[in-house]
Scaffold this motif. Structure first.
Motif, PDB file in Angstrom:
ATOM      1  N   GLN A 155     -30.846  63.419 -25.569  1.00  0.00           N
ATOM      2  CA  GLN A 155     -30.090  62.188 -25.828  1.00  0.00           C
ATOM      3  C   GLN A 155     -30.103  61.218 -24.644  1.00  0.00           C
ATOM      4  O   GLN A 155     -29.433  60.194 -24.697  1.00  0.00           O
ATOM      5  N   ARG A 157     -28.796  61.278 -21.681  1.00  0.00           N
ATOM      6  CA  ARG A 157     -27.454  60.991 -21.157  1.00  0.00           C
ATOM      7  C   ARG A 157     -27.051  62.101 -20.174  1.00  0.00           C
ATOM      8  O   ARG A 157     -27.714  63.151 -20.106  1.00  0.00           O
ATOM      9  N   PHE A 194     -29.303  56.394 -14.097  1.00  0.00           N
ATOM     10  CA  PHE A 194     -28.288  55.949 -15.050  1.00  0.00           C
ATOM     11  C   PHE A 194     -27.421  54.884 -14.369  1.00  0.00           C
ATOM     12  O   PHE A 194     -27.430  54.754 -13.140  1.00  0.00           O
ATOM     13  N   GLN A 243     -22.701  54.101 -17.643  1.00  0.00           N
ATOM     14  CA  GLN A 243     -23.085  55.228 -18.506  1.00  0.00           C
ATOM     15  C   GLN A 243     -22.413  56.510 -18.007  1.00  0.00           C
ATOM     16  O   GLN A 243     -22.232  57.444 -18.762  1.00  0.00           O
TER      17      GLN A 243
END
Lengths: 326, 176
Positions: A155, A157, A194, A243
């Motif tokens: 994903q 993340r 990120f 994020q």
């Protein structure tokens, strides 16, 4: 890779009273290589803390018994206060209320004295009688072998993560390097940086001096310095579009509520807590709530089995799956 | 004839010199007022700076100096430069050094100098409210000095001008 002792010496000794600076300069010991703390207490022995423990120095810079060690006087302490506050005590009221002042380089001076209360609230310290110069040591690369456990590659993340250790277990050092890696990315490990934002309530993660991070937390990482965690997380969520939000030492119910808010807004949380085991965390109301909600996807335990900051175990607390360690 | 011309020229020179002395004295009274006003204004700017943006002292000095005029500008800049240079001097010692350097160039009295120098004792060693109170205290002391200087100016400015001229004329009469 630890930050250089020469630059540490330059950064810190500039803020020491001349008498103390001269004592350290006269010492034949390689003090600055692994110096962790310099403690000045009014009328009490000049104490230094290195990895192997505490020791005292006499006027000639030689290790001495407490009875023969140099004892800083009022003048030394007043000068120390003037140096660390840049002759501007009024500009450091908030820091005085928190009990520390951050120096360039991310080093911190903890203060002790008489508390001044107003309506039962601490408003500042007066008659400062104790200074603890805490040397910031960043260890670049300490989180590199483990960063992949914090990434959800499918994903793209960062997983909600908690770093756990007993006090002085190396949590902040690890968190700082992890923040840097998450912010800058590690192409060889298959992830780009990120958008990371840090709420640095006690200026320990980024070691900010006048708002400017002094330690490496990533070239594009946003740092909200000296802001209460819960308030800071909400502020960053609204203003910076992160994020990942990184913060240190959560524990209160307010903190955990803010963590929940952040997580439900689709932002990853990476944080630390004091504790030796998950069972210990369950004893704290705020953290128990987070564990019961199965929010954290990774928990990393730091210990001292091979020195301070040893990664002992990495687990998924939701199913107890162990990725590293026993 | 030649001797008379010489006497007239001499008399004019004596009267002009004595008048200049009187004028200088009168001007010093006016300048003292002006300098005290400048110091007071600079302290007000410094207090505003500390109150609103709370910069560290060297930068507070610099900002206040940028909006001030001689001699306050010179005093604040001198102190700011020394503070920024670091070294072993305390803020109090630095302030005293700056006062020692700048005040002799002004028309301030020893008492005025003492007021300005006394601010040094509190510089950078108080919390915000304390620091502001100390600056305000110095400002109110300067107000008193200013009042006294204005009174002296009104009382003595014209007197020194007349006295210069009259003294010169008296000398001329005496020597003639």
């Amino acid at each position: 890779m630890e930050s250089g002792s020469a630059s540490t010496r330059e950064q810190v000794s500039h803020f020491l009273p001349k008498v103390i600076r001269d004592i350290l300069d006269r010492s034949s010991l390689p003090l600055w290589e692994d110096l962790e703390e310099i403690r000045l207490r009014l009328g009490r022995p000049l104490a230094l803390h290195r990895r192997e423990g505490d020791f005292y120095l006499n006027e000639r810079g030689e290790p001495a018994l407490p009875g023969q060690a140099y004892r800083p006087g009022r003048q030394d302490l007043d000068r120390a206060l003037e140096l660390i506050s840049d002759s501007s005590l009024y500009a450091f009221e908030q820091e005085l209320r928190c009990g520390y002042i951050t120096l360039p380089g991310g080093h911190r001076v903890g203060l002790c004295g008489q508390a001044v209360l107003e309506a039962g609230r601490l408003i500042r310290l007066k008659h400062i009688t104790g200074f603890n110069y805490r040397i910031a040591r960043e260890i670049i690369g300490t989180a590199l072998p483990y960063v992949r456990y914090f990434i959800d590659y499918r994903q793209a993340r960062v997983k909600h993560s908690l770093i756990l250790s007993l006090p002085r277990g190396g949590k902040t050092t690890f968190l700082r390097d992890l923040t840097r890696l998450l912010g800058d990315g590690v192409p060889e490990l298959g992830f780009r940086g990120f958008k990371v934002a840090v709420v640095d309530e006690r200026s320990e993660i980024a070691g900010s001096f006048q708002g400017m991070p002094q330690l490496q937390v990533g070239s594009c990482t946003d740092v909200l310095d000296a802001c209460p965690k819960a308030e800071g997380m909400m502020m960053l969520l609204r203003s910076m579009g992160p994020q990942v939000i990184v913060t240190d030492e959560i524990g209160s119910v307010e903190d955990t509520k803010a963590v929940e808010e952040v997580i439900h807004a689709g932002v990853a949380v990476v944080t630390t807590a004091h504790g030796g085991s998950l069972a210990e965390l369950r004893g704290r109301p705020g953290l128990r709530r987070l564990l019961e909600q199965r929010i954290f996807e990774r928990v990393l335990f730091l210990g001292r089995s091979r020195g301070v900051g040893t990664v002992e175990q990495i687990i998924d607390p939701r199913d107890g799956k162990v990725f590293l360690g026993k | 004839m030649g001797q008379l011309i010489l006497k007239v020229v001499g008399a004019v020179i004596v009267i002009a010199a004595a008048s200049a002395c009187g004028e200088q004295k009168a001007r010093a009274l006016a300048l003292r007022v002006q300098h005290l006003q400048q110091f007071r204004r600079a302290l007000a700017l410094l207090a505003a700076e500390i109150s609103f943006t709370r910069p560290v002292l060297p930068y507070a000095f610099k900002t206040a100096a940028e909006r001030s005029s001689f001699p306050a500008r010179e005093l604040l800049l001198e102190a700011a430069v020394m503070l920024l240079a670091g070294g072993e001097l305390t803020a109090r010692e630095i302030w005293k050094k700056a006062v020692d350097r700048v005040l002799p160039e002004t028309c301030c009295t020893a008492a005025d100098r003492e007021i300005i120098e006394s601010l040094g004792a509190s510089l950078g060693v108080c919390e915000q409210e304390g620091q502001l109170n100390q600056i305000r205290l110095t400002m109110s002391q300067l107000d008193c000095a200013l009042e006294e200087a204005l009174g002296q100016k009104h009382r003595s400015e014209k007197m020194w001008r007349y006295l210069g001229f009259a003294g010169g004329a008296a000398l001329v009469i005496f020597f003639l």
